[in-house]
Design an enzyme around this catalytic site. Structure first.
Site, PDB file in Angstrom:
ATOM      1  N   ASP A   7      45.680  31.656  34.219  1.00  0.00           N
ATOM      2  CA  ASP A   7      45.120  31.963  32.899  1.00  0.00           C
ATOM      3  C   ASP A   7      45.715  31.094  31.792  1.00  0.00           C
ATOM      4  O   ASP A   7      45.210  31.093  30.664  1.00  0.00           O
ATOM      5  CB  ASP A   7      45.345  33.448  32.565  1.00  0.00           C
ATOM      6  CG  ASP A   7      44.475  34.352  33.439  1.00  0.00           C
ATOM      7  OD1 ASP A   7      43.477  33.865  33.999  1.00  0.00           O
ATOM      8  OD2 ASP A   7      44.812  35.543  33.569  1.00  0.00           O
TER       9      ASP A   7
ATOM     10  N   GLY B  26      35.970  40.400  34.801  1.00  0.00           N
ATOM     11  CA  GLY B  26      36.015  40.228  36.257  1.00  0.00           C
ATOM     12  C   GLY B  26      36.959  41.236  36.900  1.00  0.00           C
ATOM     13  O   GLY B  26      36.694  41.748  37.990  1.00  0.00           O
TER      14      GLY B  26
ATOM     15  N   SER C 199      43.824  35.305  45.087  1.00  0.00           N
ATOM     16  CA  SER C 199      43.255  36.029  43.955  1.00  0.00           C
ATOM     17  C   SER C 199      43.836  37.431  43.872  1.00  0.00           C
ATOM     18  O   SER C 199      43.711  38.223  44.806  1.00  0.00           O
ATOM     19  CB  SER C 199      41.731  36.097  44.107  1.00  0.00           C
ATOM     20  OG  SER C 199      41.214  37.152  43.312  1.00  0.00           O
TER      21      SER C 199
ATOM     22  N   GLN D 226      42.750  39.681  42.011  1.00  0.00           N
ATOM     23  CA  GLN D 226      41.645  40.645  41.903  1.00  0.00           C
ATOM     24  C   GLN D 226      41.145  41.044  43.282  1.00  0.00           C
ATOM     25  O   GLN D 226      40.854  42.213  43.525  1.00  0.00           O
ATOM     26  CB  GLN D 226      40.520  40.053  41.059  1.00  0.00           C
ATOM     27  CG  GLN D 226      40.949  39.836  39.612  1.00  0.00           C
ATOM     28  CD  GLN D 226      39.867  39.216  38.753  1.00  0.00           C
ATOM     29  OE1 GLN D 226      38.836  38.785  39.261  1.00  0.00           O
ATOM     30  NE2 GLN D 226      40.101  39.159  37.460  1.00  0.00           N
TER      31      GLN D 226
ATOM     32  N   LYS E  35      46.754  42.874  29.594  1.00  0.00           N
ATOM     33  CA  LYS E  35      45.383  43.190  30.017  1.00  0.00           C
ATOM     34  C   LYS E  35      45.375  43.611  31.483  1.00  0.00           C
ATOM     35  O   LYS E  35      44.773  44.622  31.843  1.00  0.00           O
ATOM     36  CB  LYS E  35      44.555  41.921  29.799  1.00  0.00           C
ATOM     37  CG  LYS E  35      43.078  42.071  29.948  1.00  0.00           C
ATOM     38  CD  LYS E  35      42.374  40.978  29.162  1.00  0.00           C
ATOM     39  CE  LYS E  35      42.248  39.663  29.886  1.00  0.00           C
ATOM     40  NZ  LYS E  35      41.252  39.678  30.967  1.00  0.00           N
ATOM     41  N   SER E  36      46.035  42.848  32.342  1.00  0.00           N
ATOM     42  CA  SER E  36      46.014  43.157  33.784  1.00  0.00           C
ATOM     43  C   SER E  36      46.623  44.535  34.047  1.00  0.00           C
ATOM     44  O   SER E  36      46.083  45.329  34.816  1.00  0.00           O
ATOM     45  CB  SER E  36      46.820  42.115  34.559  1.00  0.00           C
ATOM     46  OG  SER E  36      46.160  40.885  34.532  1.00  0.00           O
TER      47      SER E  36
END
Ligand code: S3P
Length: 436
Positions: free
Chosen positions: A320, A94, A166, A168, A22-23
């Site tokens: 995760d 997110g 993070s 992100q 996914k990332s």
């Protein structure tokens, strides 16, 4: 809302191929939309989250075709995105919202970014803050939450000391840095997944990595010839999805499972080290490299897991996987204790509360803390099937589907479809490898 009933299993055997990471899929899709030409992204994540990214990039002017598991994305260069009249919808994702905020901050137009009710509750100040420092004008509800209104423009480079570990946030600043004047650096307090750095390099950006500091050179700084090139890439399977199967196999002494084609990037494999340290029998096979990432197969055999404490710099590296670890707690010898993980409260759900509530529903003994939880071990044979409320959170739904395999009596997972946020075929692939 569809329920799923999980019955106790005797063991697990066979093979599984998890969906594309996914990332990595998010990052490749965004960079492909900023590159010149058509990229072919094979084994692109089936996750609903990555569909959100594809839709956003399409709305911003990239041509996007998705067929079976291949995404073909035609970008029009670093200055090729177009403004959209409608708000961009990141859904539950997110990663879509935070990374895209970085890209949009550097555009010569304004955009709105929104998401579902869960995403609208997640903190955005962590990206809004540094992007404002770079010169973007961003409005957020209560100065922290989506919808975001981003008035992009000429950005200048910053040296950002990231307060939360993070990936992100790091990625949002690096992606904004790509459009800025000067060289942007991000220093992380602890290592986080490095797929953005690897992908940027793969698409041709100028990026340097010195320990925990990453630098990117922006196109607005006499680097006018800078461009990203379309690429043809294979996406490894998602280790965070594979972990549900690895955990399930660990619970049954005679289990024997082979996970094919899974990403083994060292910033993601801390979970395998943790399992191994707890006594799991794992073997990595056919390890190979793929466009800067590492891929291999993982063979798992059943074992008795010791359990233990997970804390400090380990946390961002297994963030995760913590729901799965916590849900395994009752079946371990010493239980599982998670500390320093207050980030879990601002994920797709408040995962600490969701874990504590559902573990208790199954009869486990749990102490909930502000930054983690302690789950008592040696409860195998005592846990009972229950009705699980995943709070719309894919990883909670899948973690309890696994925990249910070793409980007494059937477990019902409410709203089990929420697994589709990362793993739409999870339950279809789960059944054939579980012997009931
Ligand atoms: C992700 C980073 C992590 C992770 C999320 C995906 C990414 O979030 O929990 O599922 O793709 O960069 P944070 O970076 O906010 O911890």
């Amino acid at each position: 809302m569809k329920k799923r009933t999980i019955r106790p299993a005797k063991t697990l055997s066979g093979g599984v191929e998890p969906p594309g990471d996914k990332s990595i899929s998010h990052r490749y899709a965004m960079l492909a939309a900023l590159a010149e030409g058509t990229s072919e992204l094979r084994h692109f994540a089936a996750a609903a989250d990555c569909r959100s990214t594809l839709e956003c990039m399409k709305a911003l002017g990239a041509e996007v075709k998705f067929d079976k598991d291949t995404a073909r994305i035609t970008g029009h260069g670093l200055r090729g995105l177009k403004s959209t009249r409608r708000a961009l919808d990141a859904g539950n994702s997110g990663t879509t919202m935070r990374l895209l905020a970085g890209i949009l901050a550097g555009q010569a137009f304004s955009s709105q970014l929104t998401g579902d009710s869960s995403l609208q509750k997640r903190p955005m100040k962590r990206v809004v803050g540094p992007l404002r420092e770079m010169g973007a004008d961003i409005r957020a509800r209560e100065d922290n939450f989506a919808p975001l209104e981003i008035r992009g423009g000429l950005l200048h480079a910053i040296d950002f000391q990231m307060p939360v570990a993070s990936a992100q946030v790091k990625s949002a600043v690096l992606l904004a840095g790509l459009f800025a004047e000067g060289e942007t650096s991000v220093t992380e307090p602890a290592r986080t997944r490095d797929h953005t750095e690897i992908a940027l390099e793969e698409f041709g950006a100028t990026i340097e990595n010195h320990g925990k500091t990453i630098r990117v050179r922006g196109i607005a700084s006499g680097n006018g010839s800078a461009r990203l090139e379309a690429r043809s890439l294979d996406i490894p399977g998602d280790l965070s999805s594979a972990v549900f199967f690895i955990a399930a196999a660990c619970m049954f002494p005679d289990a024997n499972l082979l996970i094919h084609n899974v990403g083994l990037n060292p910033t993601r494999t801390a979970i395998l080290d943790l399992f191994a340290a707890m006594g799991a029998s794992l073997q990595m096979l056919s390890v190979r490299s793929a466009h800067g990432e590492i891929v291999g197969d993982v063979a798992v055999k059943g074992a008795t897991l010791k359990g233990g404490v997970i804390e400090g710099p380990q946390i961002p590296l297994v963030i995760d996987e913590l729901p799965m670890l916590a849900a395994l707690g009752p079946y371990t010898e010493q239980g599982i204790e998670i500390r320093d993980a207050k980030e879990l409260r601002v994920k797709e759900s408040d995962r600490i509360a969701a874990l504590a509530e559902n573990l208790r529903r199954m009869g486990a003994t749990v102490a909930e803390r502000p930054d983690g939880l302690r789950v008592e071990g040696r409860q195998a044979g005592k846990l009972r099937g229950a009705e699980i409320e995943p709070r719309g959170d894919h990883r909670i739904a899948m973690a309890f589907a696994v925990a249910a395999l070793a409980a007494k009596g059937p477990t019902v997972i409410r709203d089990a479809e929420c697994a589709g946020v990362s793993y739409p075929t999870f339950f279809d692939e789960f059944e054939p490898v579980t012997e009931t």
